[in-house]
Design an enzyme around this catalytic site. Structure first.
Site, PDB file in Angstrom:
ATOM      1  CG  ASN A 262       9.652  -4.904   7.263  1.00  0.00           C
ATOM      2  OD1 ASN A 262       8.922  -5.612   6.578  1.00  0.00           O
ATOM      3  ND2 ASN A 262       9.539  -3.588   7.298  1.00  0.00           N
TER       4      ASN A 262
ATOM      5  CD  GLN B 275      -0.450  -5.731   9.527  1.00  0.00           C
ATOM      6  OE1 GLN B 275       0.738  -6.030   9.544  1.00  0.00           O
ATOM      7  NE2 GLN B 275      -0.861  -4.476   9.604  1.00  0.00           N
TER       8      GLN B 275
ATOM      9  CG  PHE C   7      -1.992   1.068   1.181  1.00  0.00           C
ATOM     10  CD1 PHE C   7      -3.161   0.885   0.458  1.00  0.00           C
ATOM     11  CD2 PHE C   7      -1.829   2.262   1.869  1.00  0.00           C
ATOM     12  CE1 PHE C   7      -4.140   1.867   0.413  1.00  0.00           C
ATOM     13  CE2 PHE C   7      -2.799   3.248   1.839  1.00  0.00           C
ATOM     14  CZ  PHE C   7      -3.960   3.048   1.102  1.00  0.00           C
ATOM     15  NE  ARG C   8       1.373   2.768   5.689  1.00  0.00           N
ATOM     16  CZ  ARG C   8       0.411   1.916   5.973  1.00  0.00           C
ATOM     17  NH1 ARG C   8       0.454   0.703   5.459  1.00  0.00           N
ATOM     18  NH2 ARG C   8      -0.596   2.254   6.751  1.00  0.00           N
TER      19      ARG C   8
ATOM     20  CB  CYS D 149     -31.911  -9.487   3.267  1.00  0.00           C
ATOM     21  SG  CYS D 149     -30.320  -8.674   3.575  1.00  0.00           S
TER      22      CYS D 149
ATOM     23  CG  HIS E 182      -6.421  -5.787   8.211  1.00  0.00           C
ATOM     24  ND1 HIS E 182      -5.258  -5.169   7.819  1.00  0.00           N
ATOM     25  CD2 HIS E 182      -6.551  -5.505   9.540  1.00  0.00           C
ATOM     26  CE1 HIS E 182      -4.707  -4.540   8.834  1.00  0.00           C
ATOM     27  NE2 HIS E 182      -5.477  -4.737   9.895  1.00  0.00           N
TER      28      HIS E 182
END
Length: 251
Positions: free
Chosen positions: A217, A99, A33-34, A154, A119
């Site tokens: 990381n 995540q 995402f970043r 519904c 998530h």
């Protein structure tokens, strides 16, 4: 060697919990995402309150969702996903808390009982009112034929089974994640920026309950100073070393 040290940590562990972030899936072609130029910034997800605000917004949310799906439609589990599935078979894995919403941990064969999708999951949809399951293909056909978002019989709104920005995490899911953090003696955070809560709180919950905290990381994270051991590496390399360490003492 750096990975010898990681393998040694794994050899001494008896209960391992792993938190995975976007860096675990980038090798499969799923964009994070970043990063600069990320397609997520072009097709930015619409927040939960806005999603509920009107039919046109819901249709736009689905258009963005399908645009992103097309970008990584051919993504398959990589060596990191495979390593965690194999680790489960060695009997020391408490859980993988992820995540990620791409479904690749399950596709790699990780048992549902070991997987906590913090998530949610972007590979299907459900009704926000009655909970009915919908295949994405059904939702997409309706959108492309009518230009409108499909609603449930519904009367409820159909949404991807992910947790949108501003949407409350299911209590049971969060409880499973916290229990996994509390119930391990080695907590490994891999491929996560560790800035999104509540996922970012799990490593320190684990430490507070006696676990050794390892961060794998490629980039720095806010929790690096708190880590007991820090490794700058690709997710696949780190998790294979972790697997090798456990496998060396299995049986």
């Amino acid at each position: 060697m750096v990975f010898d040290h990681l393998a040694e940590l794994a050899r001494s562990a008896r209960r391992i919990t792993v938190l995975t972030g976007a860096g675990v899936s980038t090798e499969s072609g799923v964009p994070d995402f970043r990063s600069p130029g990320s397609p997520w910034l072009v097709h930015k997800p619409i927040g939960y309150a806005e999603f509920l605000s009107g039919a046109e917004v819901r249709a736009e949310a689905w258009r963005r969702k399908f645009a992103m799906d097309d970008i990584y439609r051919d993504a398959r589990p990589n060596r990191a996903h495979a390593a965690l599935a194999r680790l489960d078979g060695l009997g020391r894995l408490v859980a993988v808390v992820t995540q990620n919403i791409d479904g690749l941990h399950a596709a790699a064969g990780l048992a549902p009982s070991r997987l906590v999708e913090l998530h949610g999951n972007g590979t299907y949809a459900h009704c926000l009112t009655c909970g009915q399951h919908f295949e994405l293909a059904t939702v997409r056909r309706h959108l492309e034929a009518t230009g409108c978002a499909l609603d449930c019989a519904c009367g409820g709104f159909i949404k991807s089974a992910t947790v949108a920005f501003g949407q409350t995490l299911p209590t049971a899911t969060l409880q499973r994640a916290v229990a996994a953090a509390k119930g391990c003696d080695l907590f490994v955070a891999v491929g996560s920026s560790l800035v999104v809560r509540p996922a970012a709180t799990l490593p320190q919950i684990a430490q507070a309950h006696g676990a050794v905290l390892v961060i794998l990381n490629r980039e720095a994270t806010p929790l690096d100073p708190a880590a007991d051991h820090l490794f700058r590496c690709d997710a696949g390399d780190g998790l294979l070393a972790l697997l090798d360490g456990v496998a060396a003492t299995a049986g």
